[in-house]
Structure formats: structure tokens, C-alpha cells
Motif scaffolding. Structure first.
Motif, PDB file in Angstrom:
ATOM      1  N   THR A 228      32.475-129.516  45.379  1.00 15.57           N
ATOM      2  CA  THR A 228      32.846-128.898  43.943  1.00 15.57           C
ATOM      3  C   THR A 228      33.881-127.577  44.473  1.00 15.57           C
ATOM      4  O   THR A 228      34.284-127.294  45.671  1.00 15.57           O
ATOM      5  CB  THR A 228      31.804-128.577  43.289  1.00 15.57           C
ATOM      6  N   ARG A 230      38.003-125.992  43.682  1.00 15.40           N
ATOM      7  CA  ARG A 230      39.367-126.037  42.808  1.00 15.40           C
ATOM      8  C   ARG A 230      40.331-126.267  43.969  1.00 15.40           C
ATOM      9  O   ARG A 230      40.410-125.374  45.207  1.00 15.40           O
ATOM     10  CB  ARG A 230      39.589-124.720  42.147  1.00 15.40           C
ATOM     11  N   GLY A 262      33.181-132.311  38.659  1.00 17.86           N
ATOM     12  CA  GLY A 262      33.891-131.167  38.092  1.00 17.86           C
ATOM     13  C   GLY A 262      34.912-130.571  39.061  1.00 17.86           C
ATOM     14  O   GLY A 262      35.488-129.556  38.917  1.00 17.86           O
ATOM     15  N   VAL A 264      38.135-129.560  40.488  1.00 21.86           N
ATOM     16  CA  VAL A 264      39.337-129.439  39.640  1.00 21.86           C
ATOM     17  C   VAL A 264      40.527-129.500  40.831  1.00 21.86           C
ATOM     18  O   VAL A 264      40.639-128.746  41.608  1.00 21.86           O
ATOM     19  CB  VAL A 264      39.375-128.094  38.832  1.00 21.86           C
ATOM     20  N   ASP A 289      31.691-139.594  40.780  1.00 17.57           N
ATOM     21  CA  ASP A 289      31.559-138.173  40.156  1.00 17.57           C
ATOM     22  C   ASP A 289      32.977-138.171  39.386  1.00 17.57           C
ATOM     23  O   ASP A 289      34.149-138.315  40.202  1.00 17.57           O
ATOM     24  CB  ASP A 289      31.283-137.172  41.162  1.00 17.57           C
ATOM     25  N   VAL A 292      38.429-133.638  38.085  1.00 20.31           N
ATOM     26  CA  VAL A 292      39.284-132.995  36.693  1.00 20.31           C
ATOM     27  C   VAL A 292      40.691-132.866  37.643  1.00 20.31           C
ATOM     28  O   VAL A 292      41.051-132.080  38.209  1.00 20.31           O
ATOM     29  CB  VAL A 292      38.927-131.732  36.307  1.00 20.31           C
TER      30      VAL A 292
END
Length: 308
Positions: A228, A230, A262, A264, A289, A292
Motif C-alpha cells: 500500500t 503512494r 488503495g 495510489v 485488489d 487507484v
């Protein structure tokens, strides 16, 4: 006579390796050493900063304990070249934590192909204004789920698999808690991935990945077991000399051992080097999963997402 005897006794009582003009100075005590390892030993299980004078050093050091900062007196002027400890790296770090600032690591190779500027085996690591050049690995880590590796304003160039080794990546992070890369540059890879991270959390922002002069390279960012976090504001150039042309960012290509829901990936720019004529994807996903993806600007010929 008494004065000469006092001077002689003082010299005999001085710690081995200590020199008033040595290039490695423990800032907190002002003591200088001719050998980096001696400066590390002087800090021991405490906390301290080693200021490193300009120069080229065929030295290495192992940090067994403590919290140590390795800081160049002038950024870019302290160069560690050609010498590794334990067949691993110029700096082998397994204390409570470490900081590396302003150093240059280059031409570091070992027989198993994983020679590195820094081998971090446990604890947090902060790296800034540091260059890793023309070797096998820049930074290679073991596993520490509680630890965080932060890299800022640093360069990784000319790194990866070499003919005298089995394989390497510019930056490889094992099972750490988090990897955070900001304002850094990756270029001229010679094999493997530019960033390969098994950390549970990933942040790569405001950095550049220029593969236009790479050879036998693979992914720009590989998250082999998912993550997870960014990936944002980066610039990517997909080169023509690749071993794997399929994707720039890979998610869970070796199996989804942790969630990526999630993750990103936003506001990045990806282009193709002149002469690139293969099909490629910005993100390759081997997991179900939901990711984004938004605001990415991709050159014609780069698809946004491929499911495998």
C-alpha cells in the motif's frame, strides 16, 4: 624530562587508530581517526556523528550497535570506492539505526553479484544527498518489519547486474515496514529493477526514472508481493535496451503476500525513448485488489493498466 615523560605516557594511552588529523571525526568528542571502523567502534552502542573529510577511501565499516550518522564534511567530496566488508558493502549497518548524508559510493562489486554501497540489516535508515554509481546494488536490505528506509535527493546510476555477478537491482528493500523515496534519480541501469521493494508500505514521489541509456533492465518499480502507499509526481522514460518491456510498475508479480488495496499511483508522467516500438503498460497488476490510478500522463503507446 618530566614534560617529555608526560607526553610519552599520553601518547601510549591514546586509543588505537586515533589521530588528530585523521579524516574520520566523531563530532561529539572531537576525536579523529585514520580508519572509519575505529570511529564506528568509538561510538559503540551510543549515538554519534562521524564527519568524513573530502577524499577517496578504499575503506569499509560494519556498524554492530548504536545510532550512527555518516556525514560528508562537503557533500559529494567523500568517495568510497572498490572496498567492501563481509563481502557485502562499503557500509554494513545492523545497529539501532543509521543516517548517511552527502557520500559517494562507486565501483562496488562482490562475487555473488550483490555488492552494495549500503547493506542495511536492521534498524531505520535515512539517506540524503548521496550517490551510488557504477556498481551492483546501491542499497540492499535484509528484513525488519518495524523499520523504515528513507531516501531523499539521492542518485542511483549505472547499477544492476554485471558480467561478474549473478544479478542485482539499483535499490532492493526486503521485508521492511516502509520504503520512502523522495526527490531522487535512477538512471543507466545495467540489469534488474531500478526499485524492488518487499516493504509493506511504499512511497515514491517527485523522483525520476530515466531508462533511455539502460541495458538489460526490467521494471522501474517492482512491488513483487504487493504494497500500500503512494507513487506520485514521478517522471519515467522507458528505454529500448530492456530485458523486459512489458510494464513500468509491477504489483504482486511474485504473489500477493500483503494487501495492495488503495495503492495510489497518480500524477506521474511516462514517455518512451526514441526507437521504442514494443507494447508496454504503465502498471502491471497480478492482484485483484483495487488500485487507484489517476492523473497520470502517458505517451502514446503506453497503456495505463494491464491485469495478469
Amino acid at each position: 624530562m618530566k614534560r617529555r615523560l608526560a607526553i610519552l605516557l599520553l601518547a601510549l594511552s591514546a586509543p588505537a587508530g586515533a589521530q588528530g588529523t585523521g579524516p574520520f571525526t566523531v563530532v561529539e568528542t572531537g576525536r579523529s581517526f585514520s580508519e572509519l571502523q575505529a570511529a564506528v567502534a568509538a561510538i559503540g552502542d551510543g549515538s554519534g556523528t562521524i564527519r568524513i573529510a573530502p577524499g577517496r577511501y578504499a575503506q569499509c565499516a560494519v556498524q554492530e550497535a548504536g545510532q550512527i550518522a555518516f556525514v560528508a564534511a562537503e557533500p559529494g567530496s567523500a568517495i568510497f570506492e572498490g572496498t567492501t566488508c563481509e563481502g557485502k558493502a562499503a557500509l554494513v549497518l545492523r545497529g539501532r539505526g543509521a543516517r548517511v548524508e552527502g557520500l559517494v559510493f562507486r565501483n562496488l562489486r562482490v562475487p555473488d553479484g550483490n555488492g552494495a554501497g549500503i547493506r542495511i540489516e536492521q534498524g531505520d535508515l535515512d539517506v540524503s544527498e548521496t550517490m551510488f554509481m557504477n556498481g551492483q546494488c546501491g542499497i540492499l536490505s535484509a528484513n525488519d518489519p518495524r523499520g523504515t528506509i528513507r531516501i531523499d535527493h539521492s542518485t542511483f546510476a549505472g547499477l544492476g547486474r554485471h558480467p561478474d555477478g549473478n544479478g542485482a537491482h539499483s535499490l532492493y528493500v526486503g521485508g521492511y515496514g516502509a520504503l520512502i523515496v523522495t526527490n531522487s534519480r535512477f538512471e543507466r541501469g545495467t540489469g534488474g529493477h531500478y526499485v524492488k521493494s518487499r516493504a509493506a508500505r511504499i512511497e515514491v514521489t517527485d523522483s525520476s526514472f530515466d531508462d533511455s541509456q539502460g541495458r538489460d533492465t526490467n521494471y522501474m518499480i517492482d512491488l513483487p508481493n504487493g504494497a500500500t502507499g503512494r507513487i506520485a509526481g514521478n517522471a519515467f522514460v522507458q528505454g529500448t535496451g530492456k530485458e523486459n518491456y512489458g510494464t513500468l510498475i509491477a504489483v504482486a508479480a511474485e504473489g500477493a503476500e500483503r494487501p495492495s488495496a488503495g495503492l495510489v499511483i497518480e500524477n506521474n508522467v511516462a514517455t518512451l525513448a526514441p526507437g521504442f516500438e514494443w507494447r508496454t503498460s504503465f502498471v502491471g497488476e497480478w492482484v485483484n485488489d483495487p488500485l487507484v490510478l489517476r492523473g497520470n500522463r502517458l505517451a502514446s503507446g503506453i497503456s495505463e493498466l494491464t491485469h495478469h
